[in-house]
Design an enzyme around this catalytic site. Structure first.
Site, PDB file in Angstrom:
ATOM      1  N   LYS A  82       0.830  -1.210   0.000  1.00 53.47           N
ATOM      2  CA  LYS A  82       0.000   0.000   0.000  1.00 53.47           C
ATOM      3  C   LYS A  82       0.870   1.269   0.000  1.00 53.47           C
ATOM      4  O   LYS A  82       2.086   1.192   0.047  1.00 53.47           O
ATOM      5  CB  LYS A  82      -0.962  -0.020   1.199  1.00 53.47           C
ATOM      6  CG  LYS A  82      -1.877  -1.257   1.201  1.00 53.47           C
ATOM      7  CD  LYS A  82      -3.019  -1.198   0.186  1.00 53.47           C
ATOM      8  CE  LYS A  82      -3.579  -2.527  -0.228  1.00 53.47           C
ATOM      9  NZ  LYS A  82      -4.550  -3.166   0.630  1.00 53.47           N
TER      10      LYS A  82
HETATM   11  C1  LIG Z   1      -5.632  -4.261   0.985  1.00 55.42           C
HETATM   12  C2  LIG Z   1      -7.096  -4.047   1.029  1.00 55.42           C
HETATM   13  C3  LIG Z   1      -7.857  -4.345   2.178  1.00 55.42           C
HETATM   14  C4  LIG Z   1      -7.298  -5.072   3.356  1.00 55.42           C
HETATM   15  O1  LIG Z   1      -6.207  -4.450   3.922  1.00 55.42           O
HETATM   16  P1  LIG Z   1      -5.351  -5.255   5.027  1.00 55.42           P
HETATM   17  O2  LIG Z   1      -4.595  -4.150   5.719  1.00 55.42           O
HETATM   18  O3  LIG Z   1      -4.456  -6.172   4.269  1.00 55.42           O
HETATM   19  O4  LIG Z   1      -6.297  -5.943   5.908  1.00 55.42           O
HETATM   20  C5  LIG Z   1      -9.196  -4.024   2.188  1.00 55.42           C
HETATM   21  N1  LIG Z   1      -9.791  -3.452   1.124  1.00 55.42           N
HETATM   22  C6  LIG Z   1      -9.103  -3.178  -0.007  1.00 55.42           C
HETATM   23  C7  LIG Z   1      -9.823  -2.535  -1.144  1.00 55.42           C
HETATM   24  C8  LIG Z   1      -7.737  -3.492  -0.100  1.00 55.42           C
HETATM   25  O5  LIG Z   1      -7.072  -3.232  -1.217  1.00 55.42           O
END
Ligand SMILES: *Cc1c(COP(=O)(O)O)cnc(C)c1O
Length: 388
Positions: free
Chosen positions: A188
């Site tokens: 991210k």
């Molecule tokens: C990555 C992601 C999540 C989950 O994030 P985590 O921190 O890995 O739990 C939820 N929604 C979307 C759209 C994502 O891309």
């Protein structure tokens, strides 16, 4: 097979970790406070200030953030929650964690966000909430979504996993909804390994999230190990183990300091891709209108096998063979066996989602890419199209 365009594999979504993060983690390791503590608290405050939000709670993932938001919103069995058919499974799973029923909406063919024109038709007397996902970092049409929420008395829980830097008409993603949920997973825009943050509008919601994130114990139970004198904690309700550690926050504090710098670099790469692919038979990401600040999280191209004359899976294989890591965001929600079995969803009922699910490819877009990496990606994509 021809020579690959590069020798070394370009890892998709490789994070940029600098000396500041390394030193801050070492500091945590040396001072021994590695669990939830002062650095987590500082990261919450820094993020709150960055978002200009009233309350922020750090948790161990966006999934945890979404789950806690659904709980605190009071969602329960019998309730319906509207979200997009084009998202990561966690958006839907967390609706299911609280026993509510996910209701999917097809996406807009240009933004790939949930189509506001189709939301209203899905609202029933059982609808309690809308979960907009700002896909790839492009904001959902929040004016329309807010108007619907107001008209029908619905809660908004924003999935901001792609949208750390996103703004819409000068307002920041995550501050529209009653709750805004962020991810700091390795791929991210800000990275803490695993990590997440919940913004809550109301003080009592923020308080309950804090309690539920740490076993349901009285808030700030971690302080009992501090110097303020012994305090006995009490469990107020059955909570979860969702707290962030200081080792994670140590990364987040410095990642957040560089958020703008990283964003500018991704913007540069984004614009280079847009220019390079302009004349090729690909649908490229939407060009942001002036009221949008894109977070530049995912750069996607739509690979139409009819138009190009090569199936997408050949393109994916060819990119890998050229040592370039690519990804697909996403195989759509109504195509996963687990949900089909449970809800009988048919992807044909979501035609735009179906098309994007078949065509989309995500190219590398990390602030850590060198100009040569970017040139390699462009070289590989254009060569493969030309060879088709
Ligand atoms: C990555 C992601 C999540 C989950 O994030 P985590 O921190 O890995 O739990 C939820 N929604 C979307 C759209 C994502 O891309």
């Amino acid at each position: 097979m021809n020579q690959p365009i590069r020798e070394k594999f370009l890892v998709f979504g490789k994070p940029v970790l600098e000396e500041d993060e390394i030193q801050e983690v070492l500091d945590s390791l040396r001072n021994g406070w590695i669990g939830t503590g002062p650095k987590t608290h500082r990261f919450e405050n820094d993020f709150k200030a960055y978002k200009n939000a009233p309350h922020a709670t750090a948790v161990h993932s966006c999934t945890a953030a979404l789950h806690l938001s659904m709980l605190v919103a009071g969602l329960a069995p019998g309730d319906e929650v509207i979200t997009t058919a084009m998202t990561f499974c966690a958006t839907v799973n967390t609706i299911l964690y609280v026993g509510a029923t996910p209701v999917l909406v097809d996406i807009d063919p240009i933004t790939f966000n949930m189509d506001p024109d189709q939301i209203e038709a899905k609202i029933t007397p059982r609808t309690r909430a809308i979960v907009p996902v700002h896909y790839a970092g492009y904001p959902c049409d929040m004016n329309r979504i807010e108007a619907l929420a107001q008209k029908y008395g619905l809660i908004i829980i924003e999935d901001c996993a792609h949208a750390i830097e996103t703004e819409y008409h000068g307002r920041k993603a995550g501050t529209f909804g009653d709750f805004g949920c962020f991810s700091f997973y390795v791929t991210k825009n800000i990275v803490t390994g695993e990590g997440g943050m919940v913004l809550a509008k109301k003080a009592e919601d923020a308080e309950r999230i804090k309690v539920l994130a740490l076993h349901g114990m009285t808030h700030d139970a971690w302080k009992r190990f501090g110097t303020e004198g012994f305090k006995q904690y009490q469990v107020m309700e059955v909570g979860y183990k969702y707290n962030m550690m200081d080792i994670q926050a140590a990364l987040g504090i410095h990642q957040l300091k560089r958020v703008e710098q990283s964003w500018l670099r991704r913007q540069e790469i984004w614009n280079t891709y847009q220019e390079a692919f302009r004349t090729y038979p690909l649908q490229l990401p939407i060009v942001s209108p002036p009221w949008v600040r894109h977070a530049y999280h995912l750069y996607t191209i739509q690979w139409d096998e009819q138009r190009i004359g090569m199936p997408r899976h050949h393109f994916l294989d060819a990119m890998k063979a050229n040592n370039i890591g690519i990804s697909v965001h996403y195989l759509s929600i109504p195509e996963h066996p687990c949900y089909i079995e449970r809800f009988g969803w048919r992807v044909e009922d979501f035609p735009v989602t179906e098309r994007v699910s078949r065509q989309t490819v995500t190219l590398p877009l990390s602030a850590g890419l060198t100009d040569q990496d970017v040139a390699d990606v462009i070289g590989a994509v254009t060569q493969i199209i030309e060879s088709a």
